[in-house]
Design a protein around this motif. Structure first.
Motif, short mmCIF file in Angstrom:
data_model
loop_
_atom_site.label_atom_id
_atom_site.label_comp_id
_atom_site.label_asym_id
_atom_site.label_seq_id
_atom_site.Cartn_x
_atom_site.Cartn_y
_atom_site.Cartn_z
N ALA A 436 0.82 -1.21 0.00
CA ALA A 436 0.00 0.00 0.00
C ALA A 436 0.85 1.26 0.00
CB ALA A 436 -0.93 0.00 1.21
N ALA A 437 1.92 1.26 0.81
CA ALA A 437 2.78 2.44 0.88
C ALA A 437 3.54 2.66 -0.43
CB ALA A 437 3.76 2.29 2.05
N GLU A 438 4.06 1.60 -1.00
CA GLU A 438 4.80 1.74 -2.26
C GLU A 438 3.89 2.27 -3.36
OE1 GLU A 438 6.46 -2.13 -2.93
OE2 GLU A 438 7.48 -2.12 -1.00
N ARG A 439 2.69 1.71 -3.44
CA ARG A 439 1.74 2.18 -4.45
C ARG A 439 1.42 3.65 -4.26
NH1 ARG A 439 -2.84 -2.65 -4.49
NH2 ARG A 439 -1.84 -3.97 -6.08
N GLY A 455 -1.30 15.92 -4.53
CA GLY A 455 -2.14 15.76 -3.35
C GLY A 455 -1.41 16.04 -2.05
N GLY A 456 -0.13 16.44 -2.13
CA GLY A 456 0.61 16.81 -0.93
C GLY A 456 1.26 15.66 -0.19
N LEU A 457 1.10 14.42 -0.67
CA LEU A 457 1.64 13.27 0.05
C LEU A 457 3.16 13.32 0.16
CD1 LEU A 457 0.82 10.59 1.44
CD2 LEU A 457 1.15 9.45 -0.77
N LEU A 458 3.82 13.93 -0.81
CA LEU A 458 5.28 13.96 -0.82
C LEU A 458 5.87 15.14 -0.04
CD1 LEU A 458 5.69 13.05 -4.59
CD2 LEU A 458 6.35 11.60 -2.66
N ASP A 459 5.00 15.92 0.59
CA ASP A 459 5.48 17.09 1.31
C ASP A 459 6.00 16.78 2.71
OD1 ASP A 459 4.86 18.62 -0.88
OD2 ASP A 459 2.91 19.27 -0.09
N SER A 462 2.86 11.28 6.71
CA SER A 462 1.41 11.15 6.67
C SER A 462 0.95 10.13 7.68
CB SER A 462 0.97 10.73 5.26
OG SER A 462 -0.38 10.33 5.25
N ALA A 463 -0.12 10.45 8.40
CA ALA A 463 -0.68 9.50 9.37
C ALA A 463 -1.24 8.27 8.67
CB ALA A 463 -1.77 10.19 10.18
N ARG A 464 -1.58 8.39 7.38
CA ARG A 464 -2.10 7.24 6.63
C ARG A 464 -1.01 6.20 6.36
NH1 ARG A 464 -4.29 9.58 1.29
NH2 ARG A 464 -2.66 11.14 1.72
N TYR A 465 0.24 6.65 6.31
CA TYR A 465 1.34 5.74 5.99
C TYR A 465 2.49 5.94 6.99
CZ TYR A 465 -1.31 5.47 1.69
OH TYR A 465 -2.32 5.28 0.77
N PRO A 466 2.27 5.49 8.24
CA PRO A 466 3.34 5.65 9.26
C PRO A 466 4.57 4.84 8.94
CG PRO A 466 1.57 4.24 10.07
CD PRO A 466 1.07 4.83 8.78
N GLU A 467 4.47 3.89 7.98
CA GLU A 467 5.63 3.08 7.61
C GLU A 467 6.66 3.89 6.83
OE1 GLU A 467 1.85 0.75 7.81
OE2 GLU A 467 2.50 2.47 6.60
N ILE A 468 6.29 5.05 6.33
CA ILE A 468 7.20 5.86 5.52
C ILE A 468 7.88 6.93 6.37
CG2 ILE A 468 7.36 7.54 3.65
CD1 ILE A 468 7.08 4.76 2.58
N ARG A 469 9.21 6.90 6.36
CA ARG A 469 10.00 7.91 7.07
C ARG A 469 10.65 8.85 6.04
NH1 ARG A 469 14.00 4.84 8.98
NH2 ARG A 469 12.85 4.26 10.86
N PHE A 470 10.48 10.14 6.22
CA PHE A 470 11.15 11.13 5.38
C PHE A 470 12.56 11.37 5.93
CE2 PHE A 470 6.99 11.59 3.81
CZ PHE A 470 7.00 12.36 2.66
#
Length: 472
Positions: A436-439, A455-459, A462-470
């Protein structure tokens, strides 16, 4: 040297493993970590458990499944045999032309509920495409470089189906469709990226996945022959002569040349003429151009082309963007971008490492791989003038950016494999969350830079994808 137990080194961005055969040590690409998808929930063994569940059946009794795409469109696909008459094959002496197989995926109509509602349409007119053709599957099983835990003959690799329908007509659309190319890891078939390719197609992209002939275990051509991998022999020769760096440079150069040739072919498709035949629009096939599904020729927006790949495929994507202005944005999923077998090794940099890029770049790494720890990433990061982001998928392994994230847990559960068979390959992250996160992030990246939809996801996080660390 005596016989050494087979092993794989999964931490390498180049995904080069080592396999001892008799008295010779032959390095084999694992990047592969070859397999595919999950439609099943992840196994949840208790802490310290020795295996992932109890074997419930031979894996041949139930095909492995890939996760269904989530976009608005059904998916169509066509496999094409391309012949580069301007280039001899770099891996096989005396072969006058370079031959490639590519899979093209696109938003489709006339399948699923649409087909059921059309009484005139023959059932099964657009069958679902297999992930691997029979001879490719046999070659894949024979190589079996995933890891030592999967016995040969226990998985029916030919039984897995994608979610793309062969030859289905293109969905009606406004304007032309953006194009994304996919390059797999060293030693991997193009089919190991099926899930993400299906996903992008379901969201309105034309996705072209490239097999780099003589790298994967087997590439099946339409007339029957299977091109087998030469990489084990090439690696053995390079080790013996101390020319590993030269081999890595050659692999990358061949891949970039393959990709640029495919771009040339796409341009030829779009320039082909149309004519009226018996009151219907029909494509005029000229100069050996392939016959394409209805509506595909003329649908491509070649001003909006992106590229992504895993492992060496990620390096290929970024290096091609460096070399070819036609690539407008690129995603590198855990691929080292230098000619080294060490993630942290700064030696033998690539030209993209020395120059950076001036167009959008997304780096997505497994746990621990960032531009601070992977030397070649740091070089590209430092020298790049275009927009760039570095994301970590928490708990992921190197092969977690392929269909292995879905397939390996299924195989492990069915065969009762040890937990490390999963964690050493795809990591500890739940496979459904990984997919889901990769997609989400790959789609958001291409939406932003190829379609102008942000949509701002790359800014930021996101609480929707806590698996992603910037990574800053």
């Amino acid at each position: 040297m005596g016989k050494v137990k087979a092993r794989v080194v999964r931490r390498k961005g180049w995904a080069i493993g080592a396999l001892a055969v008799a008295a010779a040590l032959v390095a084999v690409p694992v990047g592969a970590q070859m397999a595919a998808g999950t439609g099943e929930p992840a196994a949840s063994p208790g802490r310290g458990a020795a295996s992932v569940g109890t074997p419930d059946a031979d894996a041949r009794t139930a095909p492995l499944t890939l996760p269904a795409p989530t976009g608005a469109h059904q998916v169509g696909t066509v496999s094409l045999h391309l012949l580069d008459r301007q280039r001899g094959d770099p891996w096989v002496a005396g072969q006058a032309h370079r031959e490639l197989m590519v899979s093209v995926r696109y938003p489709a109509r006339g399948v699923g509920r649409e087909a059921e509602a059309d009484a005139a349409r023959a059932p099964g007119q657009y069958p679902v495409a297999p992930q691997l053709l029979p001879r490719e599957a046999a070659a894949f099983d024979a190589w079996n470089s995933f890891f030592e835990h999967i016995p040969k003959g226990k998985v029916d690799w030919a039984a897995t189906r994608t979610h793309a329908h062969q030859g289905a007509p293109v969905a009606r659309h406004r304007g032309r469709l953006p194009v994304v190319l996919y390059s797999p890891g060293v030693g991997d078939p193009r089919s190991l990226g099926s899930s993400l390719c299906d996903e992008l197609a379901s969201r309105g992209y034309v996705v072209v996945a490239v097999d780099h002939t003589y790298e994967p275990p087997g590439v099946q051509f339409p007339d029957g022959p299977v091109a087998r991998s030469v990489l084990p022999a090439e690696m053995a020769r390079a080790q013996k002569t101390g020319r590993i760096t030269e081999l890595l440079k050659k692999v990358t150069a061949v891949r970039v040349a393959d990709t640029r040739f495919v771009l040339d072919e796409l341009e030829k498709w779009e320039k082909s003429e149309k004519r009226e035949v018996r009151g219907k629009q029909e494509q005029r096939v000229r100069g050996g151009l392939p016959a394409l599904p209805e509506g595909l020729r003329g649908a491509l927006d070649l001003r909006s082309v992106g590229m992504f790949g895993q492992s060496a495929g990620g390096f290929t994507a970024v290096q091609t963007m460096h070399d070819d202005r036609r690539i407008k944005a690129a995603v590198n999923m855990d691929g080292v971008m230098g000619y080294t077998q060490r993630d942290d090794g700064p030696s033998n940099p690539s030209t993209v490492g020395l120059d950076g890029v001036d167009r959008p770049l997304l780096l997505m790494g497994k746990e621990g791989n960032t531009h601070h720890t992977v030397a070649s990433w740091g070089a590209v990061w430092e020298h790049s003038k275009g927009w760039h982001r570095d994301l970590t998928l928490r708990g992921s392994g190197h092969a977690g950016y392929t269909d292995a994230a879905s397939l390996i847990p299924q195989i492990a559960r069915r065969l009762g494999l040890p937990r490390k068979a999963v964690t050493e390959t795809v990591g500890t992250i739940d496979p459904g969350r990984a997919v889901a996160a990769e997609r989400a992030y790959v789609s958001a990246f291409f939406d932003r830079w190829l379609r102008g939809r942000d949509g701002g996801l790359l800014d930021g996080p996101s609480a929707r994808y806590p698996e992603i660390r910037f990574v800053r």
